[in-house]
Design a protein around this motif. Structure first.
Motif, short mmCIF file in Angstrom:
data_model
loop_
_atom_site.label_atom_id
_atom_site.label_comp_id
_atom_site.label_asym_id
_atom_site.label_seq_id
_atom_site.Cartn_x
_atom_site.Cartn_y
_atom_site.Cartn_z
N GLN A 34 1.04 -1.29 0.15
CA GLN A 34 0.20 0.10 -0.23
C GLN A 34 1.29 1.35 0.12
O GLN A 34 0.56 2.34 -0.52
N THR A 35 1.65 1.20 0.13
CA THR A 35 2.86 2.81 0.73
C THR A 35 3.32 2.66 -0.71
O THR A 35 4.26 3.59 -0.91
N VAL A 36 3.93 1.68 -1.74
CA VAL A 36 4.20 1.67 -2.93
C VAL A 36 3.46 1.37 -4.04
O VAL A 36 3.80 1.74 -4.75
N LEU A 37 2.26 1.73 -3.69
CA LEU A 37 1.03 1.09 -4.80
C LEU A 37 1.56 2.41 -5.77
O LEU A 37 1.31 2.05 -7.63
N GLU A 38 1.59 3.74 -5.32
CA GLU A 38 0.98 4.62 -6.77
C GLU A 38 2.47 4.62 -7.99
O GLU A 38 2.06 5.65 -8.45
N ASN A 39 3.25 3.55 -7.36
CA ASN A 39 4.69 4.33 -8.47
C ASN A 39 4.46 3.07 -9.25
O ASN A 39 4.91 2.98 -10.51
N PHE A 40 3.30 2.40 -9.08
CA PHE A 40 2.74 2.19 -10.18
C PHE A 40 1.61 1.80 -10.69
O PHE A 40 0.94 2.22 -12.51
N THR A 41 0.76 2.08 -9.96
CA THR A 41 -0.80 2.70 -10.31
C THR A 41 -1.26 3.97 -11.05
O THR A 41 -1.59 4.40 -12.31
#
Length: 499
Positions: A34-41
């Motif tokens: 959840q902490t690094v999810l937006e690096n991809f999404t």
């Protein structure tokens, strides 16, 4: 500190603790993505303006067999300063003269351009879709992509304080369950968010749950184990989070649609709620908050699972009250947040621990977030990334262990919340130091280095906790301080007398 005697009666590392630790480690594995999810999404793919002659599927102004896609792109999209197709503008009219030989129309004025009025065309070889392609967060709207990350960090900033208060008030188990439930709901709904505003709101709720989930899981582990296993438990928690990050990379490679990836990392959290029915509350917390009967029930449950015979006879309410007499007397007064700063020794510890987390957050995140500034040094950058990762988790694991061993049980979660806020303030300030690079390219790195040295000096002002039991009450902390002062005074008297 007398709880250690009760823990020895039920077993300080048996089947009960192993099953509990295994479940909580799984929770931390699911937490890390959840902490690094937006690096991809929220990745920004290559893009350009939509143009009629290139992207209209129903009609074409020219025979596509005559001109190639490169030719059509050349007459439709201007070049940027790097001689690449501009990502945010297009020609008002097709520039057919660009197809002629160079120099033929050298005196032609620069053609008019316009923004991407009809949307964008995205490169989809890496990601089939992201939040950027979903809501066109590019060009003039590109700043909105950072807004969602900032809002997630705001949730991280508020989460430690709110979660710490709830944990000390209502218990570690209930707070953990609520955080897991809210994270599962907000994460799953984010994949179906109809607007960007709702998506940001859901990411805020997810960020709100991250630190409370981690904090309460590690509290449940260390408050059920003896001091000699606390290092192992803390290290395993860090390893679980690292495994979660590795798992995130693999999932992002398989699921390249952001909706699917968001669901894959969020829906399984619902299944973690099922075993929480059998998750025990911290007996240590129950007793020091004046709930000895419930604490006794949890202790007997642990004794039965650990195979301790005659637990009904050896563990009685009289034994609990006798062993924890001072803690139960102190529990008659409910501690408040201001109690962290009321007594001298605890106030000093909180200040130093906040300073420590603030100083180590700046170099850790400053170095990790800005490695891209080391250009033309690929081998060195790879070595530094590896050393930084190893050092970061070594520092964090040792620091987390030390903090938990210095704060009393009765107010530990709230203290962790205050210290977490100090950490997040350091994280928020980290990118601002890079602005100083406009005056000197090395100045930000010097600042990061100075804070590293300061962070290394602060622990020297804190007491050693190796092989020491956890303090349960504020009075335990103050008695320890008085005891150490008395020992030093007696030592000084002995030295003077012998001389």
């Amino acid at each position: 500190m007398a709880f250690q005697d009760l823990l020895n009666r039920v077993g300080n590392m048996g089947r009960f603790q192993i099953l509990q630790i295994a479940f909580l480690l799984i929770c931390n594995v699911m937490l890390a993505p959840q902490t690094v999810l937006e690096n991809f999404t929220a990745a920004i793919p290559g893009h350009r303006c939509w143009v009629h002659i290139l992207d209209n599927d129903t009609a074409s102004d020219i025979d596509s067999g005559v001109l190639s896609q490169d030719d059509l792109l050349r007459i439709s999209i201007p070049l940027d300063s790097n001689s690449r197709p501009d990502r945010c503008r297009r020609f008002v009219q097709p520039q057919w003269h660009f197809l002629h030989l160079n120099g033929t129309f050298s005196n032609v004025t620069e053609p008019d351009t316009e923004p991407c009025e009809d949307g964008w065309v995205y490169e989809r070889s890496t990601f089939l879709s992201t939040t950027v392609t979903e809501w066109d967060l590019v060009c003039g709207s590109q700043v909105l992509g950072s807004v969602s990350k900032f809002i997630f960090m705001i949730g991280n900033l508020i989460g430690p304080f709110l979660g710490g208060h709830l944990s000390d008030r209502f218990g570690r188990r209930l707070t953990l369950i609520c955080a897991l439930l809210l994270m599962a709901i907000s994460g799953s709904c984010a994949a179906l968010a109809p607007t960007f505003f709702i998506y940001c709101l859901l990411r805020f709720l997810t960020g709100l749950c991250v630190i409370p989930t981690y904090t309460n899981s590690i509290l449940l582990m260390i408050e059920w184990t003896s001091h000699k296993f606390k290092v192992l438990v803390t290290t395993l928690t860090i390893c679980a989070q690292c495994f979660g990050l590795i798992l995130m990379s693999g999932l992002a490679f398989v699921f390249r649609n952001w909706h699917h990836l968001q669901l894959v990392v969020s829906v399984p959290i619902f299944f973690l709620l099922i075993p929480t029915r059998w998750l025990p509350e911290s007996a240590r917390w129950l007793i020091v908050t004046n709930k000895p009967q419930k604490g006794l029930q949890e202790l007997r449950k642990a004794a039965r699972m650990n195979g301790m015979k005659n637990s009904e006879d050896t563990l009685t309410m009289e034994v609990v009250r006798t062993t924890m007499r001072e803690e139960l007397e102190a529990a008659q007064i409910k501690p408040a947040l201001c109690d962290l700063f009321r007594t001298p020794n605890l106030r000093r510890r909180i200040f130093l621990l906040c300073l420590l987390r603030f100083t180590i957050a700046i170099p850790i995140f400053g170095f990790g977030l800005h490695l891209q500034h080391l250009k033309k040094m690929q081998i060195l950058r790879g070595v530094l990334i590896t050393l930084t990762g190893a050092s970061t988790y070594a520092v964090l694991s040792g620091n987390n262990l030390h903090i938990n061993e210095l704060i009393p049980t009765v107010i530990r979660a709230r203290a962790l919340g205050v210290i977490g806020i100090a950490n997040n303030v350091g994280v928020a300030l980290t990118p601002l130091f890079m602005i100083l690079a406009m005056y000197s390219a090395s100045l930000p790195w010097i600042i990061y280095g100075v804070f590293s040295f300061l962070g290394g000096l602060v622990p020297l002002l804190l007491p050693e906790t190796k092989n020491q039991p956890l303090p349960d009450s504020i009075q335990d902390v103050e008695d320890e301080w008085k005891g150490s002062r008395q020992a030093k005074e007696e030592g000084a008297i002995i030295k003077v007398t012998s001389f």
